[in-house]
Design a protein around this motif. Structure first.
Motif, short mmCIF file in Angstrom:
data_model
loop_
_atom_site.label_atom_id
_atom_site.label_comp_id
_atom_site.label_asym_id
_atom_site.label_seq_id
_atom_site.Cartn_x
_atom_site.Cartn_y
_atom_site.Cartn_z
N ARG A 418 1.22 -0.89 0.26
CA ARG A 418 0.28 0.15 0.03
C ARG A 418 1.34 1.45 0.35
NH1 ARG A 418 -4.14 -0.32 4.70
NH2 ARG A 418 -4.92 0.88 4.44
N ARG A 419 1.76 0.83 0.43
CA ARG A 419 2.89 2.43 1.17
C ARG A 419 3.46 2.47 -0.48
NH1 ARG A 419 5.96 0.39 3.85
NH2 ARG A 419 5.47 0.81 6.54
N ALA A 420 3.85 1.46 -1.17
CA ALA A 420 4.64 1.87 -2.83
C ALA A 420 3.32 1.99 -3.76
CB ALA A 420 4.97 0.28 -3.04
N VAL A 421 2.54 1.94 -3.34
CA VAL A 421 1.49 2.06 -4.47
C VAL A 421 1.21 3.33 -4.83
CG1 VAL A 421 -1.20 1.60 -5.80
CG2 VAL A 421 0.49 -0.55 -4.89
N GLY A 422 0.27 3.93 -3.20
CA GLY A 422 0.60 5.48 -2.87
C GLY A 422 2.01 5.91 -3.48
N ARG A 423 2.55 5.17 -3.63
CA ARG A 423 4.08 5.63 -3.78
C ARG A 423 4.05 6.27 -5.26
NH1 ARG A 423 8.27 4.70 0.66
NH2 ARG A 423 7.77 6.11 2.28
N GLY A 424 3.15 5.86 -6.26
CA GLY A 424 3.27 5.44 -7.85
C GLY A 424 4.29 4.01 -8.19
N ALA A 425 4.35 3.50 -7.41
CA ALA A 425 5.21 2.20 -8.24
C ALA A 425 4.36 1.22 -9.17
CB ALA A 425 5.00 0.95 -6.67
N ILE A 426 3.44 1.63 -9.52
CA ILE A 426 2.85 0.83 -10.33
C ILE A 426 3.56 2.24 -11.65
CG2 ILE A 426 0.97 0.84 -11.95
CD1 ILE A 426 -0.49 -0.44 -9.86
N ALA A 427 4.07 3.05 -11.60
CA ALA A 427 4.17 3.75 -12.74
C ALA A 427 5.29 3.50 -13.02
CB ALA A 427 4.63 5.12 -12.52
N VAL A 428 6.72 3.10 -12.14
CA VAL A 428 7.65 2.44 -12.30
C VAL A 428 8.29 0.86 -12.05
CG1 VAL A 428 8.63 4.62 -11.54
CG2 VAL A 428 8.40 2.70 -10.58
N ALA A 429 7.01 0.01 -12.23
CA ALA A 429 6.80 -1.24 -12.18
C ALA A 429 7.49 -2.21 -13.66
CB ALA A 429 6.19 -1.90 -12.03
#
Length: 520
Positions: A418-429
């Motif tokens: 949840r923390r990572a997704v809130g930081r936009g992790a999907i954008a740089v996966a």
């Protein structure tokens, strides 16, 4: 069916340790002590650079209000993320066997053109919150409907309404259905979120035992078949239906993969036009090997893998058993067409008719168990680090001091995702193949057998001894117990409840002649 083994207690104690090593953990909502407790901790700013970003990275980062700069245009771009006041914890090294795939277009997978959603990442973002909320689904006892415990609000689910809950008394399966409302419902879709292993807040040994079967016991359970039937009806409804998103974390992610395969098999059997099915797994543990064994087992006459006496009991006592049997027989009919040895090819074909994605951190140990069914995407490891006022799950619950081990565990828990997704992790996966534990794949069949035995022991020593369960037995035409293999009257020796012995019973024949076969 044999009665519980006298050494079952010792076996359970050993399995508790084993399941913790192999399984996931429940959502943790304990609050951080606050900034006062963390002021002594050093913090740092992070600047993470990525030479290749998804075309829709700008939209994702803007949505999450992440500080970022961009260079370049089109499909190739450089993005730099800026994270402020991150706790200065040591990041463990990833596994050298993790393979980042340059042969695959990650954008084409994350924004599947078969879907009607122009921004699929928005629904993917909602699924991590839904997977977290699924841990709040409660089963208060036999004969009572499931309910949703109070949980913390999440803006990611503001546009969704809970419309249905599912629980299974035998396997511990717990899930919820959320339907998009308002603007989010254009196009229409539902999220089917499945809880993983309950470890911290509410220990449920049934989910631990199911975890040893890599989720198989749960995705073939009675409750799962009900959920599959509901999802298939929704996906094929041309007027009121929509796309189906199945999600879960850890064991929930494994169960989501299995449930997706069974749902797609049901849709294939119906042969009707239907909306796209998505599986979004948080944690890239793979269910491919276990699914292949489940298919082979069914074709060899092993049905769902549950004891024959239990299948007969459910056939005589479940009010909607005819519908459950029809759903399972549709799945079995599809599996019957698979030639021996063709299970893996079938699973690949089924997955291609869905959109199956999994997100993981390279340092997550549990991502190495089994082969993921679809395409896995790795998150940058640094995005798991807590902020100044936040703490890791291991610190909050176990009391472990901060260090590489606590960060590695955080990469598996939903709090980290949840923390990572809130930081936009999907954008740089980035598309990747997780490193694998080959020894674990070899151990899987044995663990599955142990999990099946554990589930049976748990059921016969608990639910099958309860007064409501006994009412079903003594009200039937014929039943049996651990003390008497044939009963038609409760006053016969060994045919009635014995609280001091926790005697169990199972129905062999209901009050009327059976018209629906057991799920074989």
């Amino acid at each position: 069916m044999a009665p519980p083994h006298p050494r079952a207690g010792a076996m359970l104690a050993v399995l508790l340790v084993l399941c913790f090593l192999l399984g996931g953990a429940s959502a943790v909502r304990a609050q951080s002590p606050g900034c006062d407790a963390a002021t002594a901790e050093p913090v740092r700013d992070l600047q993470l650079s990525f030479a290749r970003a998804l075309p829709f990275a700008r939209d994702i980062l803007a949505h999450h209000r992440v500080s970022a700069t961009f260079e370049g245009r089109g499909r190739l771009a450089r993005v730099e993320l800026h994270l402020r006041d991150v706790r200065d914890l040591v990041l463990p090294d990833g596994h050298p066997a993790t393979t980042y795939r340059t042969d695959l277009d990650g954008a084409a997978v994350l924004q599947d053109r078969r879907s009607r959603h122009p921004a699929l990442w928005r629904v993917d973002t909602a699924t991590v919150a839904a997977a977290n909320r699924a841990y709040d689904v409660r089963d208060s006892g036999a004969g009572t409907p499931p309910f949703l415990a109070e949980g913390e609000p999440d803006d990611a689910l503001a546009a969704y309404e809970v419309i249905r809950l599912y629980t299974d008394r035998y396997t511990g399966f717990a899930a919820m259905v959320l339907e998009a409302r308002g603007d989010a419902a254009r196009p229409a879709h539902r999220i089917y979120a499945i809880a993983g292993t309950h470890v911290f807040e509410r220990t449920d040994l049934r989910s631990w035992a199911s975890g040893l079967t890599m989720g198989r016991a749960q995705y073939v359970s009675n409750a799962a078949l009900r959920m599959i039937r509901d999802a298939a009806d929704y996906a094929t409804d041309p007027r009121h239906g929509g796309e189906v998103f199945i999600t879960g974390q850890s064991q929930g992610g494994l169960t989501a993969q299995g449930l997706g395969v069974l749902l797609q098999a049901t849709l294939d059997h119906r042969g009707a036009r239907h909306h796209l099915v998505h599986v979004v797994s948080w944690g890239a543990s793979g269910a491919r090997e276990t699914l292949a064994r489940a298919i082979a087992q069914q074709r060899d006459g092993g049905a769902r893998g549950f004891p024959t006496d239990l299948e007969r009991h459910w056939a005589e006592t479940e009010p909607d058993h005819a519908s459950l049997a029809a759903t399972w027989h549709a799945i079995a009919a599809e599996w019957a067409r698979i030639p021996p040895g063709g299970e893996d090819a079938y699973l690949t074909a089924v997955a291609s008719r869905m959109r199956v994605v999994g997100f993981f951190f390279e340092i997550d140990l549990f991502a190495r168990g089994g082969t993921f069914l679809g395409t896995a995407f790795a998150f940058p490891t640094a995005l798991v680090l807590p902020e100044e006022c936040d703490m890791t799950v291991a610190e909050l619950i176990i009391g472990t001091p901060p260090g590489p081990i606590t960060v590695r565990l955080e990469s598996h828990f939903l709090k980290g995702y949840r923390r990572a997704v809130g930081r936009g992790a999907i954008a740089v996966a980035r598309p990747a193949r997780p490193a694998r534990w080959e020894w674990f794949s070899d151990l899987m069949p044995t663990l599955e057998d142990v999990g099946d035995i554990w589930l049976e022991v748990l059921h016969l020593s608990r639910d099958a001894t309860q007064p409501l369960h006994w009412q079903g037995c003594t009200g039937s035409a014929e039943w049996f117990t651990s003390a008497n293999r044939f009963c038609r009257a409760a006053y016969w020796p060994g045919c009635g409840p014995a609280p001091e012995e926790e005697r169990w019973c199972l129905v062999r024949r209901g009050g009327a002649p059976r018209t629906v076969p057991a799920l074989r």
